[in-house]
Design an enzyme around this catalytic site. Structure first.
Site, short mmCIF file in Angstrom:
data_model
loop_
_atom_site.label_atom_id
_atom_site.label_comp_id
_atom_site.label_asym_id
_atom_site.label_seq_id
_atom_site.Cartn_x
_atom_site.Cartn_y
_atom_site.Cartn_z
N ASN A 7 55.43 29.28 70.23
CA ASN A 7 55.97 28.01 70.73
C ASN A 7 56.95 27.46 69.68
OD1 ASN A 7 56.25 25.14 70.96
ND2 ASN A 7 54.58 25.12 72.42
N ASP B 279 58.86 24.66 69.90
CA ASP B 279 59.22 23.24 70.06
C ASP B 279 59.61 22.57 68.75
OD1 ASP B 279 58.53 23.45 72.72
OD2 ASP B 279 56.61 22.40 72.51
N HIS B 280 58.86 22.90 67.69
CA HIS B 280 59.05 22.11 66.47
C HIS B 280 60.26 22.53 65.65
CE1 HIS B 280 55.88 19.61 67.64
NE2 HIS B 280 55.05 20.63 67.77
N ARG C 27 67.85 14.96 62.78
CA ARG C 27 69.18 14.66 62.26
C ARG C 27 70.28 14.66 63.31
NH1 ARG C 27 70.28 15.02 56.60
NH2 ARG C 27 68.61 13.77 55.76
N HIS D 181 58.24 23.56 75.54
CA HIS D 181 57.78 22.45 76.38
C HIS D 181 58.94 21.48 76.57
CE1 HIS D 181 54.45 19.11 76.83
NE2 HIS D 181 55.30 19.10 77.83
N ARG E 5 59.66 18.13 77.54
CA ARG E 5 58.94 16.87 77.79
C ARG E 5 59.84 15.88 78.53
NH1 ARG E 5 54.39 14.74 75.39
NH2 ARG E 5 53.15 16.29 74.30
N ARG F 97 61.71 14.91 73.55
CA ARG F 97 61.59 14.66 72.10
C ARG F 97 61.85 15.91 71.27
NH1 ARG F 97 55.17 13.53 71.59
NH2 ARG F 97 55.69 12.10 73.27
N HIS F 98 61.64 17.08 71.85
CA HIS F 98 62.04 18.29 71.11
C HIS F 98 63.02 19.13 71.94
CE1 HIS F 98 58.22 19.40 73.02
NE2 HIS F 98 57.49 18.84 72.07
N GLU G 252 56.52 25.09 79.38
CA GLU G 252 55.45 24.11 79.57
C GLU G 252 56.06 22.85 80.16
OE1 GLU G 252 53.63 23.40 75.84
OE2 GLU G 252 52.90 25.44 75.64
N THR H 287 51.08 14.84 70.70
CA THR H 287 51.16 16.20 71.23
C THR H 287 50.27 16.24 72.46
OG1 THR H 287 50.76 18.54 70.71
CG2 THR H 287 49.33 16.95 69.63
N THR H 288 50.13 17.40 73.08
CA THR H 288 49.32 17.48 74.30
C THR H 288 47.85 17.41 73.90
OG1 THR H 288 51.07 18.91 75.14
CG2 THR H 288 49.08 18.76 76.46
N GLU I 74 44.93 28.34 80.71
CA GLU I 74 45.01 28.34 79.25
C GLU I 74 44.02 27.30 78.76
OE1 GLU I 74 48.83 28.61 77.35
OE2 GLU I 74 48.16 27.41 75.65
N HIS J 212 46.65 25.76 71.16
CA HIS J 212 46.71 24.44 70.56
C HIS J 212 45.92 24.38 69.25
CE1 HIS J 212 48.12 20.29 70.94
NE2 HIS J 212 47.17 20.08 70.05
N GLY J 213 46.65 24.06 68.19
CA GLY J 213 46.02 23.85 66.88
C GLY J 213 45.55 25.13 66.22
N GLY K 230 52.24 27.33 68.01
CA GLY K 230 53.51 26.76 67.63
C GLY K 230 53.50 26.06 66.29
N HIS K 231 52.91 24.89 66.25
CA HIS K 231 53.06 23.99 65.11
C HIS K 231 52.74 24.69 63.78
CE1 HIS K 231 51.97 20.62 62.40
NE2 HIS K 231 53.01 20.06 62.97
N1 PXP Z 1 49.67 25.76 74.53
C1 PXP Z 1 50.04 24.63 75.17
C2 PXP Z 1 49.82 24.56 76.65
C3 PXP Z 1 50.64 23.56 74.48
O1 PXP Z 1 51.00 22.45 75.15
C4 PXP Z 1 50.90 23.71 73.10
C5 PXP Z 1 51.60 22.61 72.36
O2 PXP Z 1 50.86 21.49 72.38
C6 PXP Z 1 50.49 24.88 72.48
C7 PXP Z 1 49.88 25.90 73.21
C8 PXP Z 1 50.75 25.13 71.02
O3 PXP Z 1 50.03 24.24 70.24
P1 PXP Z 1 50.32 24.18 68.69
O4 PXP Z 1 51.73 23.71 68.52
O5 PXP Z 1 49.31 23.23 68.18
O6 PXP Z 1 50.13 25.58 68.16
#
Ligand code: PXP
Length: 254
Positions: A12, A14-15, A23, A48, A50, A54-55, A78, A108-109, A159, A202-203, A224-225
């Site tokens: 992912n 996004d970040h 910036r 994602h 949104r 935001r990203h 997403e 975040t989600t 998921e 996630h996480g 992702g993060h």
């Molecule tokens: N899966 C889904 C459905 C998400 O919405 C996200 C981001 O919140 C992730 C995975 C990845 O999560 P993370 O950025 O915490 O790794």
């Protein structure tokens, strides 16, 4: 020892866009990030879009889809279950769409989608996405009620949200983390019994991904993060390769 099938690693990105947007301008470019992730061995790119952009922005999604198509890598979009996002997804035609809950004020989600509570709203959205060729996934908490509701839709994938598991470990609450893992195992088997493909996300980090990757029904991890954060120190290529090694080792030794 017989080789076990490995979960796909969806990265992912996004970040990368979060940093760019801090910036304005175009750097760092999330599409360049997606390309680098693909070179490092990502099996898929997740992004994602949104409501508040935001990203990711609309044009990022178009360029990501073009890149993924040319590299024959799946793009997993997403999105919230809104009319606006549905029409964007129908025009974009990503390989997969993961429907997530979205609240503007959240960072975040933060939880899973309440499929059970909005099944009649979700069904036509899922059906339109299916007809358009997308593999639809529902981002849910691992519990029976949500899985059974997901099975009543035409979604092909669930998921499971791993945020509570990751938080429990961060807080040193191993009892809760282990209980959550046990729920994941039971729910993964239940989802598979309904012919739902099982993903997790996630996480997830180098530290906590192993036991999740070891769950035999886990076909895909979306991360992702942590990967983007770790890329600041070790580079994106090394972060993705290390994640892949940990996932492989966890599955092979499970
Ligand atoms: N899966 C889904 C459905 C998400 O919405 C996200 C981001 O919140 C992730 C995975 C990845 O999560 P993370 O950025 O915490 O790794």
């Amino acid at each position: 020892m017989k080789e076990k099938s490995l979960p796909r690693l969806g990265v992912n990105i996004d970040h990368i866009a979060t940093i760019r947007n801090a910036r304005g301008g175009d750097h760092p470019n999330p599409v360049a990030g997606a390309w680098a992730a693909i070179q490092a061995g990502a099996d898929g790119i997740t992004a994602h879009l949104r409501e508040d952009r935001r990203h990711m922005r609309d044009d990022d999604m178009n360029r990501l889809q073009a890149l993924c198509k040319s590299e024959t890598i799946p793009l997993n979009m997403e999105m919230a279950a809104t009319e606006e996002m549905l029409s964007i997804a129908l025009a974009l035609k990503p390989h997969a769409v993961c429907i997530v809950p979205e609240r503007r004020e959240e960072r975040t989600t933060e939880g899973g989608l309440d499929v059970a509570g909005q099944i009649e709203t979700l069904k036509p959205i899922i059906s339109k996405l299916n007809k358009n060729g997308a593999k639809v996934s529902l981002f849910i908490e691992a519990n029976r009620e949500q899985i059974e509701a997901a099975a009543k839709t035409d979604a092909k994938v669930v998921e499971f949200h791993t945020g509570a598991y990751a938080h429990a470990l961060d807080e040193g609450n191993d009892v809760k983390a282990n209980r959550t893992l046990e729920d994941f195992r039971l729910c993964a088997a239940l989802a598979q019994s309904y012919d739902l493909e099982v993903h997790f996300g996630h996480g997830l980090t180098f530290e906590n991904v192993g036991p999740v990757a070891a769950i035999p029904e886990c076909m895909e991890l979306n991360i992702g993060h942590f990967i983007i954060g770790e890329a600041l120190f070790m580079g994106l290529d090394a972060a993705i390769k290390q994640m892949r090694e940990i996932v492989t080792e966890a599955r092979q030794t499970a």
